[in-house]
Write a protein that holds these residues in place. Structure first.
Motif, mmCIF file in Angstrom:
data_model
loop_
_atom_site.group_PDB
_atom_site.id
_atom_site.type_symbol
_atom_site.label_atom_id
_atom_site.label_comp_id
_atom_site.label_asym_id
_atom_site.label_seq_id
_atom_site.Cartn_x
_atom_site.Cartn_y
_atom_site.Cartn_z
ATOM 1 N N PRO A 18 0.806 -1.226 0.000
ATOM 2 C CA PRO A 18 0.000 0.000 0.000
ATOM 3 C C PRO A 18 0.833 1.268 0.000
ATOM 4 O O PRO A 18 0.529 2.229 -0.722
ATOM 5 N N MET A 19 1.899 1.299 0.791
ATOM 6 C CA MET A 19 2.730 2.490 0.865
ATOM 7 C C MET A 19 3.466 2.745 -0.441
ATOM 8 O O MET A 19 3.556 3.887 -0.916
ATOM 9 N N VAL A 20 4.000 1.685 -1.035
ATOM 10 C CA VAL A 20 4.733 1.860 -2.302
ATOM 11 C C VAL A 20 3.790 2.335 -3.396
ATOM 12 O O VAL A 20 4.124 3.227 -4.186
ATOM 13 N N LYS A 21 2.602 1.755 -3.446
ATOM 14 C CA LYS A 21 1.648 2.143 -4.483
ATOM 15 C C LYS A 21 1.199 3.595 -4.312
ATOM 16 O O LYS A 21 1.090 4.340 -5.293
ATOM 17 N N ALA A 22 0.936 4.001 -3.067
ATOM 18 C CA ALA A 22 0.527 5.383 -2.820
ATOM 19 C C ALA A 22 1.637 6.353 -3.188
ATOM 20 O O ALA A 22 1.400 7.382 -3.838
ATOM 21 N N ALA A 23 2.861 6.035 -2.776
ATOM 22 C CA ALA A 23 3.985 6.925 -3.059
ATOM 23 C C ALA A 23 4.305 6.957 -4.550
ATOM 24 O O ALA A 23 4.673 8.004 -5.096
ATOM 25 N N THR A 24 4.157 5.830 -5.212
ATOM 26 C CA THR A 24 4.414 5.782 -6.662
ATOM 27 C C THR A 24 3.406 6.644 -7.404
ATOM 28 O O THR A 24 3.755 7.350 -8.362
ATOM 29 N N GLU A 25 2.154 6.586 -6.969
ATOM 30 C CA GLU A 25 1.123 7.414 -7.587
ATOM 31 C C GLU A 25 1.467 8.898 -7.448
ATOM 32 O O GLU A 25 1.318 9.676 -8.398
ATOM 33 N N LEU A 26 1.958 9.290 -6.264
ATOM 34 C CA LEU A 26 2.358 10.678 -6.057
ATOM 35 C C LEU A 26 3.549 11.040 -6.924
ATOM 36 O O LEU A 26 3.606 12.133 -7.513
ATOM 37 N N ALA A 27 4.526 10.145 -7.000
ATOM 38 C CA ALA A 27 5.716 10.413 -7.813
ATOM 39 C C ALA A 27 5.340 10.600 -9.279
ATOM 40 O O ALA A 27 5.876 11.482 -9.966
ATOM 41 N N LYS A 28 4.419 9.799 -9.762
ATOM 42 C CA LYS A 28 3.966 9.940 -11.143
ATOM 43 C C LYS A 28 3.294 11.288 -11.356
ATOM 44 O O LYS A 28 3.556 11.968 -12.354
ATOM 45 N N HIS A 29 2.438 11.664 -10.434
ATOM 46 C CA HIS A 29 1.676 12.909 -10.593
ATOM 47 C C HIS A 29 2.595 14.122 -10.600
ATOM 48 O O HIS A 29 2.417 15.039 -11.409
#
Length: 270
Positions: A18-29
């Motif tokens: 969950p943490m990696v997916k949330a942070a990856t989404e932010l990094a992409k944005h």
């Protein structure tokens, strides 16, 4: 303004997905580099019930177990982060709070999980991190894989910490569908109205349209959180107030209430 480097902490005793997916989404944005971090420490020698202490062999075994877990977390991080996102990894056998605090120098934003910290050798003390990192700390909602920030509540009080929080959160505020700046009506001379108006004007200069709310009720955080739920806020922005740990917030006991409010993402700045 945007975040160009985001650090995410992976707790050694939690599922990292969950943490990696949330942070990856932010990094992409935000078009940011993503830094995965993980740490845990070996407890020091301590007396046991029969007067014995952990010997060197036991401590070495514990260290090896930590290192094995850190390697597992690195593998999970590298597997979950797509090649389209620039990333790097850092790990250490030491206090996770201290490791994140030091590593904050390479990041614009630190993302951590909001699970209760019961073990200082394996869990991050979010309060100490927020007060010592010199960077905004985003405490992700429990089991949340998204940090949308569609409706953002700014918990305002006219202090240095709150001003810092508003500036630090500008990338989120700029992309929000709705921004509400709210404070408790505890100012007898009415100057809080001017304070709210100034914040709204500041945000407007940055392309953020915000409305203001003056809340009536107890200053222990309960009224603010009730208001957050009433507007369906999925992100709360607030200054951090305290000393060695986050013990006090602008709204009295809001520190404890916010850290307990695991259903909403929170950004803290000091």
């Amino acid at each position: 303004m945007s975040y160009k480097s985001i650090a995410v902490n992976l707790a050694v005793d939690a599922d990292p997905s969950p943490m990696v997916k949330a942070a990856t989404e932010l990094a992409k944005h935000f078009g940011a580099r993503l830094i995965g971090l993980a740490a845990a420490d070996v407890p020091p020698l301590v007396p046991t019930g029969d007067g014995m202490v952990f010997d060197g062999e036991i401590m070495q075994i514990q260290r090896e177990q930590i290192e094995e877990r850190l390697h597992e977390l690195r593998a999970e991080f590298e597997k979950l982060v797509p090649s389209t996102v620039a990333s790097e990894w850092g790990q250490a056998v030491c206090s996770p709070t201290r490791f994140l605090t030091v590593s904050a120098r390479a990041a614009d934003l630190i993302v951590v999980g909001g699970d209760k910290a019961d073990n200082v050798y394996r869990d991050v003390d979010i309060g100490s991190l927020a007060l010592g990192a010199g960077r905004p700390v985003l405490v992700a909602a429990t089991n949340g894989q998204h940090v949308r920030g569609g409706t953002v509540l700014v918990a305002w009080k006219d202090t240095r910490e709150a001003r810092r929080a508003v500036a630090d959160a500008l990338p989120f505020l700029a992309r929000a569908n709705e921004v509400v700046v709210a404070t408790m009506d505890t100012d007898p001379d009415g100057s809080i109205h001017n304070s709210l108006a100034d914040v709204a004007a500041f945000l407007e200069l940055h392309g953020v349209k915000a409305r203001t709310e003056l809340l009536v009720g107890e200053g222990d955080g309960g009224r603010l959180l009730a208001f957050a739920h009433s507007i369906h806020a999925d992100l709360i922005v607030s200054g951090a107030y305290g000393h060695s740990r986050l013990r006090e917030w602008a709204f009295g006991g809001l520190t404890r209430r916010l850290l307990e409010e695991s259903g909403i993402n929170r950004i803290m700045s000091y």
